[in-house]
Design a protein around this motif. Sequence first.
Motif, short mmCIF file in Angstrom:
data_model
loop_
_atom_site.label_atom_id
_atom_site.label_comp_id
_atom_site.label_asym_id
_atom_site.label_seq_id
_atom_site.Cartn_x
_atom_site.Cartn_y
_atom_site.Cartn_z
N LEU A 133 -0.34 4.87 6.72
CA LEU A 133 -1.23 4.05 7.55
C LEU A 133 -2.55 3.82 6.83
O LEU A 133 -3.06 2.70 6.80
CB LEU A 133 -1.47 4.74 8.89
N MET A 134 -3.10 4.87 6.22
CA MET A 134 -4.34 4.72 5.45
C MET A 134 -4.15 3.70 4.33
O MET A 134 -5.04 2.89 4.04
CB MET A 134 -4.75 6.05 4.82
N ALA A 135 -2.98 3.73 3.69
CA ALA A 135 -2.74 2.89 2.52
C ALA A 135 -2.67 1.41 2.86
O ALA A 135 -2.88 0.57 1.98
CB ALA A 135 -1.43 3.32 1.85
N LYS A 136 -2.41 1.09 4.11
CA LYS A 136 -2.33 -0.34 4.46
C LYS A 136 -3.63 -1.07 4.17
O LYS A 136 -3.64 -2.25 3.81
CB LYS A 136 -1.97 -0.49 5.95
N ALA A 137 -4.75 -0.37 4.29
CA ALA A 137 -6.04 -1.00 4.07
C ALA A 137 -6.17 -1.53 2.65
O ALA A 137 -6.81 -2.56 2.41
CB ALA A 137 -7.17 -0.02 4.36
#
Length: 375
Positions: A169-173
Motif C-alpha cells: 500500500l505504501m508503495a502505490k504512492a
Amino acid sequence: MTTRRHLLAGTAAAIAAGGLLTRPARAHAVPDLDMQLWMEEQEDFLINKQVASGALRGPYDHNLQPYFSNWAAQGLAAANTVRSREALGNYISWYLDHLNTAAEDPYGIAGTVSDWHYDAATGEETSTGEYSSTDAGTTVPMITAFDAHRTGDVALQQLVMDNLAKYELMAKATCETTWGVRNSDGLCWARPDSKMKYVQDNAVVYRGLFCLAWLEKQAGRMTQYDYYTAKAEQTRKAIIDILWHEDRQNWSWGRGVNLLKESDPKAAFMPDAWCQYWQVQLRILPAINRRSVASWSAFSAANPRWMHLEFDNSFPHTEMAYSAVQMGELDNAATMLATCRERFAGNGWALPWYHGEAGHSMRVARRLIDAGWGQ
C-alpha cells in the motif's frame, strides 16, 4: 526534499553492490574508538527515546517524526541485540498501526504516516496531519523492514512478512503515476504540492523499492518481486539519465517542472554538496562506478574535513560516514564518529545529535566492526 531544514521547521547486512573498496593505507593517526562500545551507547540513547506505544521521539522530544525515526530504527537493526530487536519490533508495529487512509492524508494518498506530537506529561500522541515528503516518506520504512528481516530474528521476520500488504500500500504512492507522486519520466515528486524531484529523495525511493522486492522474493511472491524490481530499476535509470550531469561530473540536486537544478558542491553544503553522497550510501551504483567516484570526489573536494564536522551545517550528518565506508574510507568514517563523541557526548547527546544521527552512526559502526576495523 527531506532535509534537516525540516527539523527546525517542525514538519518535517549485505556489502554494497560491487563490493567494499580496498582499504587504503593509513596515512594519518586513526581514532582510538571502541566501535562495540559506540553501538551499546547509541543503543541506550535510542531505547531512551522510545515511548510506551513503540514510537521513537525525535528530533525534539515532543516530535514523533517517522521519516527520521526509520533511520533510527535501522540503527536498532544494526545493533542486533535482544533489546534492540524488541525495540525495533515495537517501532515497526507502531508505524504500521499509524498508516493514513486516503481520507486522512492531506493529498488523498493512502499508506503515508503523518508526523505526530508527543505529550510527555500525559503520554498522549496527536497527529499533525502533515509530513515532509511523500516519496521518501513511504519508501524509507521498506529499508527498515529489510534490515529487520536481515537480523535473522524470527519474530521480526514474521512481523514484516505478515504485513507485506501494508508495504505494498505504501508503495502505490511511488509506483503509480495516476495515484501518487511518480512521474512518467521515472522520478517522483517529493509531494504532490511540491513540484520538485530531488535526487536524494529518489535515491531513497530506489532503495526502498529494491528492499520491498527482496522481501517479496523471500515470501515466494515472484510476480510482486518482478514488479517492484522493475519500478526500482526505472527509478535508478531515471536518476542516472536525468540527474547525472556529465559536464559537471556530479549529481544535480533536483528537477522542477521544466528546470534542472544543477549542483555546485563548493558553493553550498545544502543541497549541492549534501546530495552527492546519497547515491553512494543507498547503492544506486557500485562504489567503483565512475559516477560514484566522481560524485564522492566532488563532495570531498568541497568539504575536505567533513570527518571533523567542518562544513556549513549544524547537524553532523553521520550518513556521510556510511558513504565513506562504502567508498573504502574506513579511517575517515571512524574519525567522524570520534569527532561526534568529542562534540556531543559532553552535553548528553543533545541536539543537534538526535535519533536519526544515532541510527546512521550505528550502521557505520556495524560496518566497521564487520570489516575488522581497529583490530
